[in-house]
Design a protein around this motif. Structure first.
Motif, PDB file in Angstrom:
ATOM      1  N   ASP A 133      42.925  47.217  11.794  1.00 49.93           N
ATOM      2  CA  ASP A 133      43.604  46.659  10.614  1.00 49.93           C
ATOM      3  C   ASP A 133      42.574  46.478   9.503  1.00 49.93           C
ATOM      4  O   ASP A 133      41.560  45.781   9.664  1.00 49.93           O
ATOM      5  CB  ASP A 133      44.251  45.332  10.969  1.00 49.93           C
ATOM      6  N   SER A 134      42.834  47.084   8.335  1.00 50.95           N
ATOM      7  CA  SER A 134      41.878  47.028   7.214  1.00 50.95           C
ATOM      8  C   SER A 134      41.696  45.595   6.713  1.00 50.95           C
ATOM      9  O   SER A 134      40.607  45.220   6.241  1.00 50.95           O
ATOM     10  CB  SER A 134      42.349  47.920   6.060  1.00 50.95           C
ATOM     11  N   ILE A 135      42.729  44.763   6.789  1.00 50.24           N
ATOM     12  CA  ILE A 135      42.625  43.367   6.318  1.00 50.24           C
ATOM     13  C   ILE A 135      41.636  42.623   7.180  1.00 50.24           C
ATOM     14  O   ILE A 135      40.753  41.901   6.671  1.00 50.24           O
ATOM     15  CB  ILE A 135      44.005  42.694   6.347  1.00 50.24           C
ATOM     16  N   LYS A 136      41.756  42.775   8.524  1.00 47.07           N
ATOM     17  CA  LYS A 136      40.842  42.071   9.425  1.00 47.07           C
ATOM     18  C   LYS A 136      39.428  42.592   9.242  1.00 47.07           C
ATOM     19  O   LYS A 136      38.467  41.806   9.302  1.00 47.07           O
ATOM     20  CB  LYS A 136      41.287  42.272  10.872  1.00 47.07           C
ATOM     21  N   ILE A 137      39.289  43.912   9.059  1.00 45.27           N
ATOM     22  CA  ILE A 137      37.948  44.476   8.846  1.00 45.27           C
ATOM     23  C   ILE A 137      37.351  43.922   7.560  1.00 45.27           C
ATOM     24  O   ILE A 137      36.166  43.565   7.509  1.00 45.27           O
ATOM     25  CB  ILE A 137      38.022  46.013   8.800  1.00 45.27           C
ATOM     26  N   ALA A 138      38.188  43.802   6.492  1.00 49.43           N
ATOM     27  CA  ALA A 138      37.711  43.267   5.199  1.00 49.43           C
ATOM     28  C   ALA A 138      37.250  41.837   5.345  1.00 49.43           C
ATOM     29  O   ALA A 138      36.224  41.444   4.788  1.00 49.43           O
ATOM     30  CB  ALA A 138      38.826  43.390   4.164  1.00 49.43           C
ATOM     31  N   GLN A 139      38.020  41.014   6.096  1.00 46.22           N
ATOM     32  CA  GLN A 139      37.641  39.619   6.317  1.00 46.22           C
ATOM     33  C   GLN A 139      36.328  39.546   7.086  1.00 46.22           C
ATOM     34  O   GLN A 139      35.473  38.706   6.795  1.00 46.22           O
ATOM     35  CB  GLN A 139      38.749  38.902   7.087  1.00 46.22           C
ATOM     36  N   PHE A 140      36.180  40.389   8.078  1.00 45.39           N
ATOM     37  CA  PHE A 140      34.986  40.369   8.926  1.00 45.39           C
ATOM     38  C   PHE A 140      33.739  40.741   8.123  1.00 45.39           C
ATOM     39  O   PHE A 140      32.683  40.126   8.279  1.00 45.39           O
ATOM     40  CB  PHE A 140      35.185  41.346  10.091  1.00 45.39           C
ATOM     41  N   LEU A 141      33.858  41.753   7.261  1.00 44.58           N
ATOM     42  CA  LEU A 141      32.699  42.253   6.530  1.00 44.58           C
ATOM     43  C   LEU A 141      32.579  41.657   5.121  1.00 44.58           C
ATOM     44  O   LEU A 141      31.676  42.032   4.371  1.00 44.58           O
ATOM     45  CB  LEU A 141      32.777  43.782   6.430  1.00 44.58           C
ATOM     46  N   ARG A 142      33.549  40.761   4.735  1.00 46.88           N
ATOM     47  CA  ARG A 142      33.496  40.106   3.433  1.00 46.88           C
ATOM     48  C   ARG A 142      33.614  41.093   2.282  1.00 46.88           C
ATOM     49  O   ARG A 142      32.907  40.996   1.282  1.00 46.88           O
ATOM     50  CB  ARG A 142      32.178  39.314   3.273  1.00 46.88           C
ATOM     51  N   TYR A 143      34.494  42.110   2.471  1.00 52.19           N
ATOM     52  CA  TYR A 143      34.803  43.075   1.422  1.00 52.19           C
ATOM     53  C   TYR A 143      36.287  43.004   1.128  1.00 52.19           C
ATOM     54  O   TYR A 143      37.079  42.449   1.911  1.00 52.19           O
ATOM     55  CB  TYR A 143      34.456  44.502   1.855  1.00 52.19           C
ATOM     56  N   SER A 144      36.662  43.663  -0.013  1.00 50.16           N
ATOM     57  CA  SER A 144      38.093  43.712  -0.343  1.00 50.16           C
ATOM     58  C   SER A 144      38.761  44.770   0.533  1.00 50.16           C
ATOM     59  O   SER A 144      38.101  45.694   1.049  1.00 50.16           O
ATOM     60  CB  SER A 144      38.280  44.063  -1.815  1.00 50.16           C
ATOM     61  N   VAL A 145      40.089  44.634   0.670  1.00 51.28           N
ATOM     62  CA  VAL A 145      40.853  45.605   1.476  1.00 51.28           C
ATOM     63  C   VAL A 145      40.739  46.991   0.859  1.00 51.28           C
ATOM     64  O   VAL A 145      40.649  47.998   1.559  1.00 51.28           O
ATOM     65  CB  VAL A 145      42.325  45.155   1.570  1.00 51.28           C
ATOM     66  N   THR A 146      40.715  47.041  -0.497  1.00 49.61           N
ATOM     67  CA  THR A 146      40.621  48.344  -1.195  1.00 49.61           C
ATOM     68  C   THR A 146      39.326  49.049  -0.848  1.00 49.61           C
ATOM     69  O   THR A 146      39.292  50.266  -0.606  1.00 49.61           O
ATOM     70  CB  THR A 146      40.696  48.125  -2.705  1.00 49.61           C
ATOM     71  N   THR A 147      38.225  48.258  -0.804  1.00 51.30           N
ATOM     72  CA  THR A 147      36.925  48.845  -0.468  1.00 51.30           C
ATOM     73  C   THR A 147      36.952  49.432   0.934  1.00 51.30           C
ATOM     74  O   THR A 147      36.457  50.549   1.176  1.00 51.30           O
ATOM     75  CB  THR A 147      35.812  47.781  -0.580  1.00 51.30           C
TER      76      THR A 147
END
Length: 552
Positions: free
Chosen positions: A505-519
């Protein structure tokens, strides 16, 4: 020493015997070939006769006609008695027209020779008696004595009463002596007549030595070889040396066949030897040719000689052929019976093969069904193993990460407690400004994130040590990732490391790495575009990295 000499003598005797046998076999093979090619030799002879006849018809003078007729007579002399008689009559008439006495005498001698061969002895002798011997040219004397000796020899062979035989034998001896006096001792005629004289007087060893030595040291024309070998065979006959007699008769017969003569002496006697040895087929072939050629040649004396032998050999040959035909009939019956048995066996075998083919088809169908069932079972086992492996892998990952998570949580609690205590000390000392600065700064959080990511990289690379290498294999060569520090992942690799761990899931990955979902989405799209194979399968292939298939 005596024993060794005896063994040597035996060895030499055996060697000579084997060598003689090989020579006889070779000569028999050569005789068979000459018999098969007989028509070729006769055709060549007829071509030569046609050539001479054409020359005779084109000749302009009586002199030329006489010389050509003389050549024609020599060609016909042992080839066709009727033709030679016709030629010699024309030769005599031509000689008379030339008025050359030598030509006339020579033609009369030719006439006497032809009549003698035809069995007309009285007529031949009448011609010879009219010839004045003292007036004969020297070079014709050998020919004159030769004809006389030949005619009296024939008369001796066919004499009925002992007194006649004795008289003709004496005359033959006298003319044989005369031949020896007028011929060169080195000539072939002298050698043959001398050997004949030795044979008549029982001196066959002298005859053998004379002719064997002469044949080794002098080149012989093919007809000369035929005459010499026949005379030599007579010497071996008197000596009762049948092996050498047979050899000489073979050589003489082969030479006669190649000379295309039709009056045979050697071939007739050879047929008798072959008949006695049981070689009936070859004996019949030889005597049949003697009979046929004697009839064509119209040589009456040769016909009489052959008629004495032909019925015996022919009767044996016919009986042997009849016996062979009977054997052939029996063999045909046996073959027919075997063919019936074989047909029955083939029919039975065909039926058995049909049954076997049916059983084989049934077995193949059963095997196909079994193979299909095995394939299905194999697929089920593969899926089960994949599920088991995935489950085992997930359990392992969970165990590792739970341990790491508990260690990290404990470490964070200790760090937070220390951070709280440091803030409490600042507050207790009344340094409010410093306290506010601490609370506003993100340095502490950044340091903790850095430690967190380093800890993640270490843990992940311990679980998947070849992840970077395998990930690069999925990318085109120009787009592969090369890390400065092999122990630290970059952002792109961390995204796909999380995907490998099951976090897609891109949202969970974004939260984990502190990036935006778009990135995160852009990183994933960019990586798919760099994929070497099917882009849609890229992330599925990433999930398979480090997956070890268990053997079935």
């Amino acid at each position: 020493m005596n024993k060794r000499l005896f063994i040597t003598l035996i060895y030499l005797t055996l060697s000579i015997s084997l060598s003689a046998n090989e020579e006889i076999k070779t000569l028999l093979h050569e005789l068979d070939q000459a018999l098969q090619q007989r028509h070729i030799y006769v055709e060549n002879k007829e071509k030569q006769l046609s050539y001479l006849q054409a020359r005779f018809e084109e000749s302009d003078t009586q002199e030329q006609r006489y010389k050509i007729l003389s050549n024609l007579y020599e060609e016909y002399r042992l080839f066709n008695a009727d033709s030679s008689l016709h030629v010699v009559r024309e030769l005599y008439e031509t000689a008379q027209r030339t008025s050359n006495k030598e030509y006339i005498v020579n033609a009369r001698l030719n006439m006497a020779e032809v009549l003698g061969v035809a069995g007309m002895f009285t007529e031949a002798l009448d011609i010879l008696k009219d010839i004045q011997v003292p007036n004969l040219p020297k070079h014709l004397l050998p020919y004159y004595y030769h004809i006389c000796r030949t005619i009296y020899g024939y008369m001796d062979d066919y004499a009925v009463t002992p007194s006649q035989k004795k008289l003709y034998n004496e005359q033959t001896d006298l003319y044989r002596d005369s031949i020896l006096t007028v011929n060169d001792p080195e000539s072939i005629t002298f050698q043959i007549v001398k050997a004949d004289q030795y044979n008549v007087h029982g001196k066959w060893d002298e005859a053998i030595n004379l002719l064997e030595e002469y044949s080794r040291t002098h080149p012989l024309q093919i007809h000369e070889k035929a005459m010499l070998m026949f005379t030599l065979s007579e010497a071996y006959k008197l000596k009762k040396d049948n092996e050498n007699r047979k050899r000489c008769l073979l050589e003489s017969s082969i030479a006669d066949l190649k000379s295309a003569v039709r009056e045979y002496s050697a071939l007739r006697e050879l047929a008798v030897i072959l008949y006695k040895e049981g070689d009936i087929d070859r004996a019949y072939t030889c005597i049949k040719l003697c009979m046929e050629d004697a009839s064509i040649c119209n040589a009456r004396l040769r016909i009489v000689e052959v008629l004495e032998l032909f019925p015996v050999i022919n009767d044996t040959y016919q009986k042997e052929k009849e016996a062979q035909q009977e054997k052939l009939k029996i063999m045909l019956y046996v073959i027919f019976a075997l063919a019936l048995c074989l047909s029955g066996g083939i029919y039975y075998l065909y039926k058995q093969m049909e049954r076997l083919a049916l059983a084989r088809r049934q077995v193949i169908e059963a095997n196909n069904k079994l193979t299909q069932a095995n394939d299905n079972l194999h697929k089920s086992n593969s899926k089960l193993q994949d599920a088991n492996h995935s489950l085992a892998e997930n359990i392992t990952l969970k165990e590792v990460y739970i341990g790491r998570y508990m260690d990290q949580c404990s470490a964070y609690i200790d760090k937070m407690d220390e951070y709280r205590k440091s803030l409490g000390k600042i507050a207790a000392s009344g340094k409010l400004e410093e306290l506010f600065q601490k609370l506003k700064s993100s340095q502490y959080i950044d340091d903790q994130l850095k430690d967190f990511y380093e800890n993640f990289d270490d843990t992940f690379l311990q679980l998947f040590p070849h992840f970077v290498e395998e990930f690069n294999k999925l990318l085109v060569e120009d787009e592969q990732i090369h890390l400065k520090n092999p122990h630290r992942l970059n952002t792109e690799l961390r995204i796909f490391a999380l995907i490998r761990l099951g976090i897609t899931d891109s949202i969970k990955i974004a939260q984990f790495l502190r990036y935006s979902v778009t990135t995160i989405y852009n990183y994933r799209t960019k990586a798919r575009n760099k994929a070497k194979g099917n882009r849609e399968e890229f992330e599925k292939n990433v999930i398979k990295i480090g997956y070890k298939q268990e053997p079935v």
